[in-house]
Design an enzyme around this catalytic site. Structure first.
Site, short mmCIF file in Angstrom:
data_model
loop_
_atom_site.label_atom_id
_atom_site.label_comp_id
_atom_site.label_asym_id
_atom_site.label_seq_id
_atom_site.Cartn_x
_atom_site.Cartn_y
_atom_site.Cartn_z
N ARG A 12 -3.47 -24.76 -18.82
CA ARG A 12 -5.20 -25.41 -19.22
C ARG A 12 -5.11 -23.61 -20.07
O ARG A 12 -4.81 -22.50 -19.42
CB ARG A 12 -5.78 -25.42 -18.22
CG ARG A 12 -6.04 -24.88 -17.00
CD ARG A 12 -6.91 -25.86 -16.22
NE ARG A 12 -6.50 -25.12 -15.20
CZ ARG A 12 -7.42 -23.92 -14.24
NH1 ARG A 12 -8.07 -23.82 -15.12
NH2 ARG A 12 -6.93 -23.42 -12.92
N ILE A 89 -5.63 -15.60 -11.14
CA ILE A 89 -6.54 -16.08 -10.33
C ILE A 89 -8.12 -15.17 -10.12
O ILE A 89 -7.25 -13.85 -10.41
CB ILE A 89 -6.09 -16.44 -9.34
CG1 ILE A 89 -5.92 -15.75 -7.85
CG2 ILE A 89 -5.72 -17.93 -8.60
CD1 ILE A 89 -5.41 -16.01 -6.65
N ASP A 98 -21.93 -12.23 -4.63
CA ASP A 98 -22.58 -10.86 -5.81
C ASP A 98 -20.79 -10.53 -4.75
O ASP A 98 -21.16 -9.24 -6.15
CB ASP A 98 -23.35 -9.67 -4.54
CG ASP A 98 -23.41 -9.26 -3.47
OD1 ASP A 98 -21.88 -10.20 -2.41
OD2 ASP A 98 -23.78 -8.81 -3.43
N MET A 152 -13.55 1.20 -14.85
CA MET A 152 -13.54 1.26 -13.61
C MET A 152 -15.11 1.02 -12.87
O MET A 152 -15.72 1.59 -13.20
CB MET A 152 -12.61 1.94 -11.82
CG MET A 152 -12.10 0.55 -11.29
SD MET A 152 -12.07 -0.90 -11.33
CE MET A 152 -9.50 -0.38 -12.10
N TYR A 159 -9.69 -8.56 -7.99
CA TYR A 159 -9.28 -8.71 -9.20
C TYR A 159 -9.40 -7.32 -10.42
O TYR A 159 -8.12 -7.58 -10.48
CB TYR A 159 -10.25 -9.70 -10.18
CG TYR A 159 -10.03 -10.13 -11.80
CD1 TYR A 159 -9.05 -11.61 -11.50
CD2 TYR A 159 -10.06 -9.92 -12.43
CE1 TYR A 159 -8.22 -11.96 -12.79
CE2 TYR A 159 -10.17 -10.14 -14.23
CZ TYR A 159 -9.26 -10.71 -14.18
OH TYR A 159 -9.09 -11.21 -15.03
N PRO A 190 -7.83 -10.24 -23.14
CA PRO A 190 -7.63 -11.10 -23.99
C PRO A 190 -9.35 -11.37 -24.44
O PRO A 190 -9.75 -11.80 -25.40
CB PRO A 190 -7.59 -12.72 -23.15
CG PRO A 190 -7.60 -12.54 -22.09
CD PRO A 190 -6.81 -10.41 -21.61
N1 LIG Z 1 -10.87 -15.57 -19.22
C1 LIG Z 1 -11.41 -14.77 -19.16
O1 LIG Z 1 -12.18 -14.28 -19.78
C2 LIG Z 1 -9.78 -13.75 -19.53
C3 LIG Z 1 -10.64 -12.26 -19.80
C4 LIG Z 1 -9.17 -11.41 -18.84
C5 LIG Z 1 -8.22 -11.64 -18.79
N2 LIG Z 1 -7.80 -13.19 -18.46
C6 LIG Z 1 -6.60 -13.77 -17.91
O2 LIG Z 1 -6.39 -14.68 -18.79
C7 LIG Z 1 -5.13 -15.23 -17.72
C8 LIG Z 1 -5.94 -16.80 -18.08
O3 LIG Z 1 -6.93 -17.09 -17.81
P1 LIG Z 1 -7.99 -18.14 -18.24
O4 LIG Z 1 -8.98 -17.76 -18.78
O5 LIG Z 1 -6.47 -19.18 -19.23
O6 LIG Z 1 -7.73 -19.14 -16.76
P2 LIG Z 1 -7.96 -20.96 -16.69
O7 LIG Z 1 -8.25 -21.20 -17.46
O8 LIG Z 1 -8.24 -20.15 -15.01
O9 LIG Z 1 -6.11 -20.80 -16.53
C9 LIG Z 1 -5.46 -19.96 -15.25
C10 LIG Z 1 -4.38 -20.32 -15.53
O10 LIG Z 1 -3.84 -20.16 -14.11
C11 LIG Z 1 -2.27 -20.84 -13.68
N3 LIG Z 1 -2.11 -20.68 -12.65
C12 LIG Z 1 -3.29 -19.55 -11.69
N4 LIG Z 1 -2.75 -19.72 -10.43
C13 LIG Z 1 -1.39 -20.04 -10.42
C14 LIG Z 1 0.34 -19.78 -9.60
N5 LIG Z 1 0.03 -19.66 -8.20
N6 LIG Z 1 1.49 -20.64 -10.02
C15 LIG Z 1 0.48 -20.80 -11.26
N7 LIG Z 1 -0.52 -21.04 -12.15
C16 LIG Z 1 -1.44 -21.18 -11.94
C17 LIG Z 1 -3.47 -22.02 -13.98
O11 LIG Z 1 -2.93 -23.22 -12.94
P3 LIG Z 1 -4.18 -24.70 -11.77
O12 LIG Z 1 -4.44 -25.68 -12.84
O13 LIG Z 1 -2.75 -25.42 -11.14
O14 LIG Z 1 -5.08 -23.90 -11.95
C18 LIG Z 1 -4.08 -22.02 -14.65
O15 LIG Z 1 -3.18 -22.99 -15.55
C19 LIG Z 1 -5.60 -14.74 -16.49
O16 LIG Z 1 -4.20 -14.06 -16.65
C20 LIG Z 1 -6.51 -14.07 -16.91
O17 LIG Z 1 -6.26 -13.16 -15.15
C21 LIG Z 1 -8.83 -14.35 -18.76
#
Ligand SMILES: NC(=O)c1ccc[n+]([C@@H]2O[C@H](COP(=O)([O-])OP(=O)(O)OC[C@H]3O[C@@H](n4cnc5c(N)ncnc54)[C@H](OP(=O)(O)O)[C@@H]3O)[C@@H](O)[C@H]2O)c1
Length: 237
Positions: A12, A89, A98, A152, A159, A190
């Site tokens: 996803r 995560i 908070d 920071m 996180y 991203p």
């Molecule tokens: N969205 C943002 O604004 C944002 C900003 C900066 C960085 N990021 C980074 O972008 C990346 C993707 O985030 P997203 O926004 O797409 O988040 P997301 O929609 O919550 O998706 C997270 C994904 O990681 C998977 N995951 C979590 N724990 C896992 C594990 N132990 N083993 C395998 N898969 C695991 C989840 O799988 P399940 O379905 O099994 O839980 C899901 O597919 C992350 O590293 C996040 O920190 C996101």
């Protein structure tokens, strides 16, 4: 020969969209995820579009699962050209609304590091040698502006620290691959993206979010190594 890309957390959000984008560009994509059975419908929809994707089971927080996954990749595919460490995560909220650092539990830090930092470290450690053997590789660690030391801020300590440490993982492996072929290891933020993690108020669409990820995964020879980028633009560490 098609290039082979591995994307973690591919069921996803940014991982799914990155997988689809790379497959549309002609890559064979191994979509690594905790529960392939639950994502069958979405994966079949990609296959119906003639995209070369396979789902494989991987829990990046579990070392045994990483070992089993890497063995399967080596046995069945034997080549890795691109690794996108995307699974992540963001669970600081579970310690109180908070996300105040004085409430952060050690278990939250441990869990977050296992997924966001140690998982990418172990996968890179196990798969980079295949890239070195093949003389080609792109590793993309999906980091976050929240991990920037130069920016920071308070709160969300687990996180933030996990992503700062992930940037160190990027830097360390990027130095390891110097003079070992056409291999580039980078961190990408991203931006704030509308996924389950980013929430609905996020300012960017998933398509906007994956642009910089796909850019880093497909960098030409001589591209940057050991950097931190958003939309292909350099970020401060
Ligand atoms: N969205 C943002 O604004 C944002 C900003 C900066 C960085 N990021 C980074 O972008 C990346 C993707 O985030 P997203 O926004 O797409 O988040 P997301 O929609 O919550 O998706 C997270 C994904 O990681 C998977 N995951 C979590 N724990 C896992 C594990 N132990 N083993 C395998 N898969 C695991 C989840 O799988 P399940 O379905 O099994 O839980 C899901 O597919 C992350 O590293 C996040 O920190 C996101």
């Amino acid at each position: 020969m098609k290039k082979v890309a591995i994307v973690t957390g591919a069921n996803r959000g940014l991982g799914f969209a990155t997988s689809a984008a790379l497959a549309r560009m002609g890559y064979k994509v191994i979509m690594a995820m905790r529960n392939p059975d639950k994502a069958q419908t979405e994966i079949n929809a990609l296959k119906m579009k003639d995209l070369d994707v396979i789902a494989m089971k991987l829990d990046v927080s579990n070392e045994k699962s990483i070992e089993t996954f890497c063995h399967q990749v080596i046995r069945e595919i034997s080549v890795v050209d691109v690794l996108v460490n995307n699974a992540g995560i963001f669970i600081d909220d579970e310690d109180g609304g908070d996300s105040n650092v004085f409430k952060t539990k050690s278990s939250t830090i441990t869990k977050t590091f296992a997924t966001n930092t140690l998982g990418p470290f172990l996968l890179t450690q196990k798969l980079l040698p295949l890239m070195i053997d093949g003389g080609y590789g792109r590793v993309v660690n999906i980091s976050s502006g929240m991990g920037q030391l130069s920016e920071m801020n308070a709160a969300y300590a687990a996180y933030r620290m996990s992503k700062t440490a992930l940037n160190a993982v990027t830097k360390i492996f990027s130095q390891e691959v110097l003079d070992k072929g056409d291999i580039l290891v980078n961190s990408v933020c991203p931006g704030w993206v509308q996924t389950d993690m980013g929430g609905r108020s996020a300012t960017r669409t998933i398509e906007q979010g994956i642009k910089g990820i796909v850019w880093a995964a497909t960098l030409p020879k001589g591209g940057p190594n050991g950097g931190f980028f958003r939309d292909g633009e350099k970020l401060e560490w």
